[in-house]
Design a protein around this motif. Structure first.
Motif, PDB file in Angstrom:
ATOM      1  N   GLU A   1      40.996  45.177  38.581  1.00 48.08           N
ATOM      2  CA  GLU A   1      41.448  45.437  39.949  1.00 48.08           C
ATOM      3  C   GLU A   1      42.184  44.235  40.505  1.00 48.08           C
ATOM      4  OE1 GLU A   1      38.179  46.599  42.360  1.00 48.08           O
ATOM      5  OE2 GLU A   1      37.713  48.404  41.192  1.00 48.08           O
ATOM      6  N   LYS A   2      41.658  43.033  40.224  1.00 47.32           N
ATOM      7  CA  LYS A   2      42.286  41.816  40.752  1.00 47.32           C
ATOM      8  C   LYS A   2      43.643  41.561  40.086  1.00 47.32           C
ATOM      9  CE  LYS A   2      38.943  40.856  43.558  1.00 47.32           C
ATOM     10  NZ  LYS A   2      37.873  39.924  43.230  1.00 47.32           N
TER      11      LYS A   2
ATOM     12  N   VAL B   1      42.108  33.263  41.982  1.00 46.37           N
ATOM     13  CA  VAL B   1      41.447  34.517  42.337  1.00 46.37           C
ATOM     14  C   VAL B   1      40.284  34.699  41.369  1.00 46.37           C
ATOM     15  CG1 VAL B   1      41.701  37.024  42.487  1.00 46.37           C
ATOM     16  CG2 VAL B   1      43.579  35.528  43.223  1.00 46.37           C
TER      17      VAL B   1
ATOM     18  N   LEU C   1      43.782  33.954  37.541  1.00 46.11           N
ATOM     19  CA  LEU C   1      42.623  34.822  37.706  1.00 46.11           C
ATOM     20  C   LEU C   1      41.500  34.333  36.795  1.00 46.11           C
ATOM     21  CD1 LEU C   1      41.145  37.383  38.677  1.00 46.11           C
ATOM     22  CD2 LEU C   1      42.322  38.635  36.842  1.00 46.11           C
TER      23      LEU C   1
ATOM     24  N   SER D   1      45.880  43.841  39.259  1.00 43.19           N
ATOM     25  CA  SER D   1      46.868  44.665  39.952  1.00 43.19           C
ATOM     26  C   SER D   1      47.135  44.163  41.365  1.00 43.19           C
ATOM     27  CB  SER D   1      46.410  46.128  39.992  1.00 43.19           C
ATOM     28  OG  SER D   1      45.182  46.255  40.672  1.00 43.19           O
ATOM     29  N   GLU D   2      46.131  43.531  41.974  1.00 45.41           N
ATOM     30  CA  GLU D   2      46.292  43.030  43.347  1.00 45.41           C
ATOM     31  C   GLU D   2      47.025  41.697  43.411  1.00 45.41           C
ATOM     32  OE1 GLU D   2      42.336  42.736  44.801  1.00 45.41           O
ATOM     33  OE2 GLU D   2      41.992  44.908  44.876  1.00 45.41           O
ATOM     34  N   SER D   3      46.786  40.823  42.429  1.00 45.91           N
ATOM     35  CA  SER D   3      47.256  39.435  42.553  1.00 45.91           C
ATOM     36  C   SER D   3      48.360  39.047  41.585  1.00 45.91           C
ATOM     37  CB  SER D   3      46.075  38.473  42.352  1.00 45.91           C
ATOM     38  OG  SER D   3      45.514  38.624  41.052  1.00 45.91           O
ATOM     39  N   ASP D   4      48.626  39.853  40.530  1.00 40.76           N
ATOM     40  CA  ASP D   4      49.663  39.560  39.546  1.00 40.76           C
ATOM     41  C   ASP D   4      49.555  38.115  39.047  1.00 40.76           C
ATOM     42  OD1 ASP D   4      51.859  39.938  37.911  1.00 40.76           O
ATOM     43  OD2 ASP D   4      53.299  39.391  39.478  1.00 40.76           O
TER      44      ASP D   4
ATOM     45  N   THR E   1      49.363  31.916  40.419  1.00 42.18           N
ATOM     46  CA  THR E   1      48.014  32.439  40.622  1.00 42.18           C
ATOM     47  C   THR E   1      47.295  32.527  39.282  1.00 42.18           C
ATOM     48  OG1 THR E   1      48.662  33.726  42.554  1.00 42.18           O
ATOM     49  CG2 THR E   1      46.665  34.423  41.396  1.00 42.18           C
TER      50      THR E   1
ATOM     51  N   ASP F   1      36.054  44.434  37.668  1.00 42.89           N
ATOM     52  CA  ASP F   1      36.537  43.729  38.864  1.00 42.89           C
ATOM     53  C   ASP F   1      37.832  42.988  38.544  1.00 42.89           C
ATOM     54  OD1 ASP F   1      36.595  42.687  41.440  1.00 42.89           O
ATOM     55  OD2 ASP F   1      35.299  40.990  40.927  1.00 42.89           O
TER      56      ASP F   1
END
Length: 227
Positions: A39-40, A29, A5, A42-45, A3, A36
């Motif tokens: 937050e992403k 992501v 970011l 922590s959500e998507s690693d 993933t 923002d």
């Protein structure tokens, strides 16, 4: 699937990066600013963060500082050509690479792939070193259990001090190498006392009828033949 970011306040930039990365099999992501983006994270690693410098609410520099408090995730900065000072600062505080705007999507993808390749190589190296560090060392009739710090000669336990153990382990790790005193200066042992520790090792093996260490005059020490 790794993933990535992408943190940038320009939607068209995010779209270009998303398209280029998706074509190479990455999951992408998106975040529109630093807050923002946190937050992403922590959500998507994410495996890599692609980060713009100039953004509202939280810019890329502040994002990097905040992320580096808890994570070593690689960061590639996106910067305008006139952002040289910010780019230097970004690399100083923990950024891993940068790409100047306007940029080549293919080059950006190549930078991402290069970082991930280095990460995998480093992980493999660390694992290999850890496996080697825990693996028993053997040469002839001498065996060292690294995990329990125990030395065996044939079926006998040889009771060495911790410093003697590390000296013998260093020599046994490369049995045919001649180790200079600088190689053996472990645990803050000075050059002057290396000979004393070598004598201690020899004395403890002598009761079993074996001298494990040869002296190469003017050069250092080497493991004796166990034939």
């Amino acid at each position: 699937m790794d993933t990535i970011l992408v943190v940038d306040d320009e939607s068209d930039i995010r779209e270009v990066v998303r398209y280029a990365l998706s074509r190479e099999g990455f999951r992408v992501v998106e975040a529109e600013d630093g807050l923002d983006g946190l937050e992403k994270v922590s959500e998507s690693d994410p495996a890599v963060v692609i980060l713009d410098i100039t953004m509202p609410r939280m810019n890329g520099i502040d994002f990097c500082l905040k992320l580096r408090q808890t994570s070593s995730t690689p960061i590639i900065f996106l910067s305008s050509k006139d952002d040289e000072q910010d780019r230097i600062l970004g690399l100083t505080i923990g950024g891993d690479d940068y790409v100047s705007k306007p940029f080549s999507p293919k080059e950006l993808v190549a930078r991402v792939q290069a970082i991930l390749r280095r990460q995998r190589q480093l992980a493999d190296q660390v694992k290999s070193e850890a496996d080697l560090a825990d693996a028993p060392l053997e040469y002839g009739d001498i065996r060292i259990d690294v995990e329990t710090l125990t030395v065996f000669y044939q079926d006998h336990v040889v009771d060495l001090t911790k410093t003697e153990f590390h000296i013998l382990k260093t020599i046994l790790s490369s049995p045919r190498k001649v180790h200079g005193k600088e190689d053996l200066m472990v645990r803050a042992v000075s050059d002057a006392v290396i000979d004393s520790h070598i004598r201690g090792i020899r004395a403890k093996f002598k009761v079993h009828g074996f001298n494990p260490i040869e002296t190469k005059r003017g050069q250092g020490f080497r493991l004796a033949s166990c034939d």
